[in-house]
Design a protein around this motif. Structure first.
Motif, PDB file in Angstrom:
ATOM      1  N   VAL A  27     -11.459  57.380  60.677  1.00 23.53           N
ATOM      2  CA  VAL A  27     -11.093  58.794  60.736  1.00 23.53           C
ATOM      3  C   VAL A  27     -11.605  59.464  59.475  1.00 23.53           C
ATOM      4  CG1 VAL A  27      -9.217  60.479  60.912  1.00 23.53           C
ATOM      5  CG2 VAL A  27      -9.043  58.287  62.116  1.00 23.53           C
ATOM      6  N   ASP A  28     -12.502  60.445  59.652  1.00 23.86           N
ATOM      7  CA  ASP A  28     -13.079  61.186  58.530  1.00 23.86           C
ATOM      8  C   ASP A  28     -13.684  60.232  57.499  1.00 23.86           C
ATOM      9  OD1 ASP A  28     -13.824  63.573  57.380  1.00 23.86           O
ATOM     10  OD2 ASP A  28     -11.926  63.858  56.314  1.00 23.86           O
ATOM     11  N   GLY A  29     -14.338  59.173  57.990  1.00 26.04           N
ATOM     12  CA  GLY A  29     -15.015  58.218  57.124  1.00 26.04           C
ATOM     13  C   GLY A  29     -14.146  57.086  56.594  1.00 26.04           C
ATOM     14  N   ALA A  30     -12.827  57.187  56.697  1.00 19.57           N
ATOM     15  CA  ALA A  30     -11.925  56.133  56.214  1.00 19.57           C
ATOM     16  C   ALA A  30     -11.641  55.131  57.327  1.00 19.57           C
ATOM     17  CB  ALA A  30     -10.625  56.739  55.703  1.00 19.57           C
ATOM     18  N   GLU A  31     -11.742  53.840  56.988  1.00 18.80           N
ATOM     19  CA  GLU A  31     -11.513  52.776  57.968  1.00 18.80           C
ATOM     20  C   GLU A  31     -10.068  52.286  57.912  1.00 18.80           C
ATOM     21  OE1 GLU A  31     -14.391  49.653  57.526  1.00 18.80           O
ATOM     22  OE2 GLU A  31     -16.077  51.014  57.898  1.00 18.80           O
ATOM     23  N   HIS A  32      -9.498  52.044  59.109  1.00 21.27           N
ATOM     24  CA  HIS A  32      -8.126  51.552  59.240  1.00 21.27           C
ATOM     25  C   HIS A  32      -8.141  50.412  60.254  1.00 21.27           C
ATOM     26  CE1 HIS A  32      -6.816  55.315  57.305  1.00 21.27           C
ATOM     27  NE2 HIS A  32      -7.758  55.864  58.047  1.00 21.27           N
ATOM     28  N   THR A  33      -7.546  49.276  59.882  1.00 13.82           N
ATOM     29  CA  THR A  33      -7.477  48.129  60.779  1.00 13.82           C
ATOM     30  C   THR A  33      -6.197  48.217  61.606  1.00 13.82           C
ATOM     31  OG1 THR A  33      -8.702  46.777  59.202  1.00 13.82           O
ATOM     32  CG2 THR A  33      -7.421  45.610  60.891  1.00 13.82           C
ATOM     33  N   VAL A  34      -6.360  48.107  62.936  1.00 10.83           N
ATOM     34  CA  VAL A  34      -5.219  48.145  63.848  1.00 10.83           C
ATOM     35  C   VAL A  34      -5.253  46.849  64.667  1.00 10.83           C
ATOM     36  CG1 VAL A  34      -3.984  49.486  65.593  1.00 10.83           C
ATOM     37  CG2 VAL A  34      -5.519  50.666  63.991  1.00 10.83           C
ATOM     38  N   PRO A  35      -4.416  45.853  64.288  1.00 14.19           N
ATOM     39  CA  PRO A  35      -4.432  44.569  64.997  1.00 14.19           C
ATOM     40  C   PRO A  35      -3.690  44.634  66.330  1.00 14.19           C
ATOM     41  CG  PRO A  35      -2.790  44.528  63.261  1.00 14.19           C
ATOM     42  CD  PRO A  35      -3.484  45.862  63.162  1.00 14.19           C
ATOM     43  N   ALA A  36      -3.861  43.598  67.129  1.00 12.26           N
ATOM     44  CA  ALA A  36      -3.157  43.504  68.413  1.00 12.26           C
ATOM     45  C   ALA A  36      -1.662  43.645  68.191  1.00 12.26           C
ATOM     46  CB  ALA A  36      -3.468  42.176  69.088  1.00 12.26           C
ATOM     47  N   GLY A  37      -1.023  44.438  69.041  1.00 13.81           N
ATOM     48  CA  GLY A  37       0.409  44.675  68.942  1.00 13.81           C
ATOM     49  C   GLY A  37       0.774  45.861  68.075  1.00 13.81           C
ATOM     50  N   ALA A  38      -0.173  46.370  67.298  1.00 13.14           N
ATOM     51  CA  ALA A  38       0.086  47.511  66.419  1.00 13.14           C
ATOM     52  C   ALA A  38      -0.339  48.809  67.092  1.00 13.14           C
ATOM     53  CB  ALA A  38      -0.648  47.345  65.088  1.00 13.14           C
ATOM     54  N   SER A  39       0.188  49.903  66.568  1.00 11.52           N
ATOM     55  CA  SER A  39      -0.135  51.239  67.085  1.00 11.52           C
ATOM     56  C   SER A  39      -0.557  52.133  65.936  1.00 11.52           C
ATOM     57  CB  SER A  39       1.084  51.842  67.784  1.00 11.52           C
ATOM     58  OG  SER A  39       1.490  51.025  68.861  1.00 11.52           O
ATOM     59  N   ALA A  40      -1.221  53.227  66.250  1.00  7.22           N
ATOM     60  CA  ALA A  40      -1.651  54.199  65.248  1.00  7.22           C
ATOM     61  C   ALA A  40      -1.534  55.588  65.836  1.00  7.22           C
ATOM     62  CB  ALA A  40      -3.096  53.928  64.824  1.00  7.22           C
ATOM     63  N   ALA A  41      -1.293  56.567  64.967  1.00  9.19           N
ATOM     64  CA  ALA A  41      -1.252  57.972  65.361  1.00  9.19           C
ATOM     65  C   ALA A  41      -2.043  58.749  64.324  1.00  9.19           C
ATOM     66  CB  ALA A  41       0.187  58.476  65.422  1.00  9.19           C
ATOM     67  N   PHE A  42      -2.816  59.740  64.778  1.00  7.24           N
ATOM     68  CA  PHE A  42      -3.535  60.581  63.826  1.00  7.24           C
ATOM     69  C   PHE A  42      -3.887  61.918  64.457  1.00  7.24           C
ATOM     70  CE2 PHE A  42      -6.807  58.272  66.089  1.00  7.24           C
ATOM     71  CZ  PHE A  42      -7.868  59.148  66.211  1.00  7.24           C
ATOM     72  N   GLU A  43      -4.009  62.924  63.582  1.00  7.80           N
ATOM     73  CA  GLU A  43      -4.488  64.221  64.038  1.00  7.80           C
ATOM     74  C   GLU A  43      -6.005  64.130  64.084  1.00  7.80           C
ATOM     75  OE1 GLU A  43      -4.173  68.995  63.175  1.00  7.80           O
ATOM     76  OE2 GLU A  43      -2.979  67.617  61.956  1.00  7.80           O
ATOM     77  N   ALA A  44      -6.582  64.416  65.227  1.00 13.16           N
ATOM     78  CA  ALA A  44      -8.006  64.178  65.468  1.00 13.16           C
ATOM     79  C   ALA A  44      -8.866  65.393  65.150  1.00 13.16           C
ATOM     80  CB  ALA A  44      -8.204  63.726  66.911  1.00 13.16           C
ATOM     81  N   LYS A  45      -8.503  66.134  64.092  1.00 14.62           N
ATOM     82  CA  LYS A  45      -9.270  67.328  63.726  1.00 14.62           C
ATOM     83  C   LYS A  45     -10.497  66.999  62.882  1.00 14.62           C
ATOM     84  CE  LYS A  45      -6.447  68.393  59.681  1.00 14.62           C
ATOM     85  NZ  LYS A  45      -5.542  69.363  59.080  1.00 14.62           N
ATOM     86  N   ALA A  46     -10.692  65.711  62.577  1.00 12.58           N
ATOM     87  CA  ALA A  46     -11.879  65.246  61.860  1.00 12.58           C
ATOM     88  C   ALA A  46     -12.659  64.311  62.773  1.00 12.58           C
ATOM     89  CB  ALA A  46     -11.457  64.505  60.589  1.00 12.58           C
ATOM     90  N   SER A  47     -13.934  64.105  62.456  1.00 10.53           N
ATOM     91  CA  SER A  47     -14.709  63.150  63.253  1.00 10.53           C
ATOM     92  C   SER A  47     -14.029  61.788  63.154  1.00 10.53           C
ATOM     93  CB  SER A  47     -16.149  63.088  62.760  1.00 10.53           C
ATOM     94  OG  SER A  47     -16.199  62.655  61.418  1.00 10.53           O
ATOM     95  N   HIS A  48     -14.130  61.014  64.227  1.00 13.30           N
ATOM     96  CA  HIS A  48     -13.451  59.728  64.262  1.00 13.30           C
ATOM     97  C   HIS A  48     -14.188  58.783  65.214  1.00 13.30           C
ATOM     98  CE1 HIS A  48     -11.607  62.447  67.194  1.00 13.30           C
ATOM     99  NE2 HIS A  48     -11.383  61.388  67.958  1.00 13.30           N
ATOM    100  N   GLY A  49     -13.854  57.501  65.086  1.00  8.75           N
ATOM    101  CA  GLY A  49     -14.510  56.517  65.932  1.00  8.75           C
ATOM    102  C   GLY A  49     -13.672  55.267  66.061  1.00  8.75           C
ATOM    103  N   TYR A  50     -14.045  54.454  67.046  1.00  7.50           N
ATOM    104  CA  TYR A  50     -13.343  53.220  67.364  1.00  7.50           C
ATOM    105  C   TYR A  50     -14.389  52.124  67.367  1.00  7.50           C
ATOM    106  CZ  TYR A  50     -10.812  57.156  69.215  1.00  7.50           C
ATOM    107  OH  TYR A  50     -10.225  58.387  69.351  1.00  7.50           O
ATOM    108  N   ARG A  51     -14.136  51.063  66.580  1.00  3.81           N
ATOM    109  CA  ARG A  51     -15.138  50.012  66.410  1.00  3.81           C
ATOM    110  C   ARG A  51     -14.491  48.642  66.573  1.00  3.81           C
ATOM    111  NH1 ARG A  51     -17.147  50.910  61.035  1.00  3.81           N
ATOM    112  NH2 ARG A  51     -15.885  49.166  60.335  1.00  3.81           N
ATOM    113  N   ASN A  52     -15.238  47.725  67.188  1.00  7.65           N
ATOM    114  CA  ASN A  52     -14.783  46.351  67.329  1.00  7.65           C
ATOM    115  C   ASN A  52     -15.682  45.467  66.475  1.00  7.65           C
ATOM    116  OD1 ASN A  52     -14.025  43.790  68.016  1.00  7.65           O
ATOM    117  ND2 ASN A  52     -14.180  44.086  70.224  1.00  7.65           N
ATOM    118  N   ASP A  53     -15.170  45.066  65.308  1.00  9.61           N
ATOM    119  CA  ASP A  53     -15.911  44.178  64.420  1.00  9.61           C
ATOM    120  C   ASP A  53     -15.609  42.712  64.711  1.00  9.61           C
ATOM    121  OD1 ASP A  53     -17.013  46.358  63.032  1.00  9.61           O
ATOM    122  OD2 ASP A  53     -15.312  46.439  61.649  1.00  9.61           O
TER     123      ASP A  53
END
Length: 190
Positions: A147-173
């Protein structure tokens, strides 16, 4: 009536209804959506089937979900969407995909998505209107949320919430597919 004819008629009827309810003239909606006045007229008269991109622009300009624009069901307030009727919106040859499971107006567009992101794959999104919120729950794998260039790890079983007013992406490393569910709500007043 074919499925395409039904879709064309539903879109025509719903576009005119939502435009009228919002009090938008043809010119005002065209300006908000970045779509020609002539295209809106053709859609409202059921003379054309616009691209997905054009439909998304119009839905965003009206402050409604794509579901609301394309919905041909009229009647009860409960709507069941069978698995075969969910709408595949994006996919790759490697097997990643997103599926719009269901959407509603609450009071603006509110959508529920099913995602599968294969190892090494990435999906990016431009910024959404201010006030747009995304909720994500990862069921399998480990998601890298950017989100807005900052990376956040979300493991299985976890959840995340964010305001999507910035560019964002979803990646599987990782080495296994990521399965996640995402809810998106867009404010009505933008």
């Amino acid at each position: 009536m074919t499925d395409l004819d039904q879709l064309t008629q539903s879109l025509a009827r719903n576009l005119k209804r939502w435009r009228t309810e919002r009090g938008y003239t043809l010119d005002a909606l065209a300006a908000r959506a970045g779509v020609s006045r002539g295209m809106i007229i053709q859609i409202e008269q059921a003379r054309t089937n616009p691209s997905v991109g054009t439909t998304v622009k119009i839905a965003d300009a009206l402050g409604v979900s794509i579901t609301a624009l394309l919905d041909h069901e009229q009647g009860p307030q409960v709507r069941i969407v069978p698995p075969g009727d969910a709408v595949r919106m994006w996919s790759t040859d490697a097997g990643s995909h997103t599926t719009l499971l269901v959407g509603a107006q609450a009071p603006g567009p509110f959508e529920l998505w099913d995602w599968r992101l294969m190892p090494g794959e990435l999906s990016t999104s431009d910024a959404h209107p201010p006030g747009t919120v995304e909720l994500i729950h990862v069921a399998e794998g480990e998601l890298t949320l950017v989100v807005d260039g900052a990376e956040h790890t979300v493991p299985a079983g976890a959840s995340a919430a964010f305001e999507a007013k910035a560019s964002h992406g979803y990646r599987n490393d990782g080495a296994v597919p990521v399965r996640m569910t995402m809810a998106v709500t867009v404010p009505l007043d933008r």
